[in-house]
Design a protein around this motif. Structure first.
Motif, mmCIF file in Angstrom:
data_model
loop_
_atom_site.group_PDB
_atom_site.id
_atom_site.type_symbol
_atom_site.label_atom_id
_atom_site.label_comp_id
_atom_site.label_asym_id
_atom_site.label_seq_id
_atom_site.Cartn_x
_atom_site.Cartn_y
_atom_site.Cartn_z
ATOM 1 N N ASP A 1 35.256 28.242 28.275
ATOM 2 C CA ASP A 1 34.178 27.429 27.673
ATOM 3 C C ASP A 1 34.747 26.166 27.039
ATOM 4 O OD1 ASP A 1 32.357 29.481 28.340
ATOM 5 O OD2 ASP A 1 32.833 30.536 26.480
ATOM 6 N N ILE A 2 35.559 25.455 27.778
ATOM 7 C CA ILE A 2 36.271 24.290 27.237
ATOM 8 C C ILE A 2 35.417 23.033 27.347
ATOM 9 C CG2 ILE A 2 38.325 22.846 27.493
ATOM 10 C CD1 ILE A 2 39.742 25.340 28.662
ATOM 11 N N GLU A 3 35.379 22.270 26.269
ATOM 12 C CA GLU A 3 34.713 20.966 26.303
ATOM 13 C C GLU A 3 35.509 19.971 25.469
ATOM 14 O OE1 GLU A 3 31.471 21.376 22.654
ATOM 15 O OE2 GLU A 3 30.792 21.530 24.734
ATOM 16 N N ASP A 4 35.462 18.729 25.892
ATOM 17 C CA ASP A 4 36.208 17.683 25.204
ATOM 18 C C ASP A 4 35.644 17.460 23.809
ATOM 19 O OD1 ASP A 4 38.328 15.553 25.614
ATOM 20 O OD2 ASP A 4 36.638 14.350 24.909
ATOM 21 N N ASP A 5 36.547 17.161 22.858
ATOM 22 C CA ASP A 5 36.150 16.993 21.459
ATOM 23 C C ASP A 5 36.703 15.693 20.892
ATOM 24 O OD1 ASP A 5 34.793 18.083 19.156
ATOM 25 O OD2 ASP A 5 36.769 18.491 18.285
ATOM 26 N N GLY A 6 37.075 14.751 21.756
ATOM 27 C CA GLY A 6 37.615 13.496 21.271
ATOM 28 C C GLY A 6 39.014 13.255 21.780
ATOM 29 N N PRO A 7 39.658 12.173 21.347
ATOM 30 C CA PRO A 7 40.969 11.807 21.880
ATOM 31 C C PRO A 7 42.091 12.775 21.531
ATOM 32 C CG PRO A 7 40.343 10.372 20.059
ATOM 33 C CD PRO A 7 39.130 11.166 20.406
ATOM 34 N N LEU A 8 41.936 13.568 20.466
ATOM 35 C CA LEU A 8 43.034 14.430 20.031
ATOM 36 C C LEU A 8 42.750 15.922 20.157
ATOM 37 C CD1 LEU A 8 44.330 12.614 16.817
ATOM 38 C CD2 LEU A 8 45.265 12.542 19.123
ATOM 39 N N SER A 9 41.560 16.308 20.549
ATOM 40 C CA SER A 9 41.258 17.747 20.554
ATOM 41 C C SER A 9 40.222 18.099 21.610
ATOM 42 C CB SER A 9 40.761 18.190 19.177
ATOM 43 O OG SER A 9 39.546 17.566 18.847
#
Length: 427
Positions: A319-327
């Motif tokens: 269930d991976i989703e991008d959370d910004g440039p660092l996470s």
């Protein structure tokens, strides 16, 4: 005991019992050393049983309890899985002290004000201010790092005995802090293993009280133990098969796809780890920079005791989703199949290093890094990261990490002894 001890093992048990009963107040540490396969854990269990101590002591137990600890989180986890509840030495004796955001802001403002006003100061005042600026800059350089203070409420205070396993990586400062509690300590050491990254092993530098030399595991017929002994003694390991599961081959004889089938890959250099991980994850069909939740091999790099994650543990992310440039955010399941409740934030930086290494990356990202879970690709790991763990099958990629013949022997011995059944040594 479920086995009959050899004369050497029986003598070791008797020595431990005698030390604890008659000399522990004069001699705080008893060193039981032995190479792989000599039965240190078996001897320890027998000695504890002979002394009538409780090997399963936990919080709130009465006097007579034995606390078990190891340097790495993974080593403690392995001990716990085998029926001996253990923790890291670090978690036993320290409490965390972190600078608050308000404190950091105060130091930054003080530094800014001094630098702003510097040109308006007279010579004497300016010299003093420059000294203060240097001190504040040094403080800010490390203020993001948590400091660890001795925990006065540690369970060690009430223990009858502390048993430390995998002690080769314990340095002088941690050893001194543990000794400060004044409790008798039985250390299980292997002088053939790697010392700490910085300095020497505090417990393995002194002579042992008992040194076990007889190989008992697998009746002394293990090819892995034979090769480990050769590595420790500085004897060149010949190429070819050493039994049906143990081989030494040229490095160019095995490609990344074959390494994936060979078991856990262990190497020496961090640069080698980055290169191998890139090649192996691509061979596995995972070309993306970050995990995508397709059963990639991911290793935890820092303890997160609040979540049950330990350094060296493998995890599965979904269930991976991008959370910004660092996470990025993901659900996480441990290698034991335990699903951690909720979705959590993971640091991207260690994955970015596989694309472009930036040695100062964590320092630059320290503000955002606080609270993030640190993981990385785990197809290949360094030998230092592997200490305290074992796998059924291991591929040792010998990339020549050594400063001296002794260093090489320790590295190779440690890497080989991570294998339980199958071993491919690539030289």
């Amino acid at each position: 005991m479920s086995i009959t001890p050899s004369p050497q093992q029986a003598a070791a048990i008797a020595s431990i019992v005698d030390w604890y009963r008659t000399r522990r107040t004069q001699q705080q540490v008893f060193r039981l050393f032995g190479y792989a396969g000599t039965g240190k854990s078996t001897i320890t269990a027998a000695a504890i049983e002979a002394l009538g101590l409780d090997p399963m002591a936990r919080d709130g137990d009465t006097a007579g309890g034995v606390l078990f600890a190891a340097f790495t989180g993974k080593a403690a986890l392995v001990m716990t899985r085998k029926g001996t509840p253990a923790s890291t030495i670090h978690s036993f004796i320290y409490r965390v002290s972190e600078a608050t955001p308000e404190e950091i802001a105060r130091v930054e403002k003080e530094l800014f004000d001094l630098q702003r006003d510097l040109r308006r100061m007279g010579p004497a005042e300016r010299a003093f201010a420059e000294t203060q600026i240097s001190k504040l800059q040094l403080r800010l350089a490390d203020i993001h790092k948590p400091s660890f203070l001795l925990n006065e409420q540690s369970r060690v205070r009430d223990a009858a005995l502390v048993v430390l396993d995998e002690v080769s990586m314990v340095g002088p400062e941690m050893a001194a802090d543990l000794l400060a509690f004044g409790k008798p300590i039985l250390v299980l050491g292997d002088p053939g293993q790697l010392p700490p990254i910085k300095g020497a092993g505090a417990f393995t530098e002194a002579p042992p009280d008992v040194m076990l030399t007889e190989i008992h595991r697998q009746a002394g017929e293990s090819a892995i133990i034979r090769l480990a002994t050769m590595a420790r003694q500085g004897i060149e390991i010949p190429p070819g098969g050493h039994d049906e599961h143990v081989w030494k081959l040229p490095r160019n004889a095995v490609d990344a796809a074959q390494m994936l089938r060979g078991g856990q890959v262990i190497c020496g250099r961090n640069s080698t780890r980055l290169w191998l991980n890139g090649a192996m994850k691509a061979a596995a069909g995972f070309p993306a920079t970050y995990p995508e939740g397709r059963s990639e091999k991911i290793i935890c790099l820092k303890n997160r005791h609040d979540l049950g994650l330990v350094n060296g543990m493998f995890v599965n992310l979904t269930d991976i989703e991008d959370d910004g440039p660092l996470s990025f955010r993901a659900s996480v399941t441990t290698e034991d199949g335990l699903a951690i409740a909720g979705r959590h934030r993971f640091y991207k930086g260690h994955y970015d290093d596989h694309v472009r290494l930036q040695p100062d990356r964590a320092r630059q990202d320290w503000r955002e890094l606080r609270g993030l879970i640190e993981t990385s690709w785990g197809y290949a790991i360094t030998c230092h990261k592997a200490q305290g763990s074992q796998w059924e099958n291991v591929v040792v990629y010998d990339d020549g990490l050594s400063r001296t013949p002794e260093d090489r022997g320790r590295w190779l011995y440690t890497a080989i002894t991570r294998a339980e059944r199958g071993l491919v040594l690539l030289d």
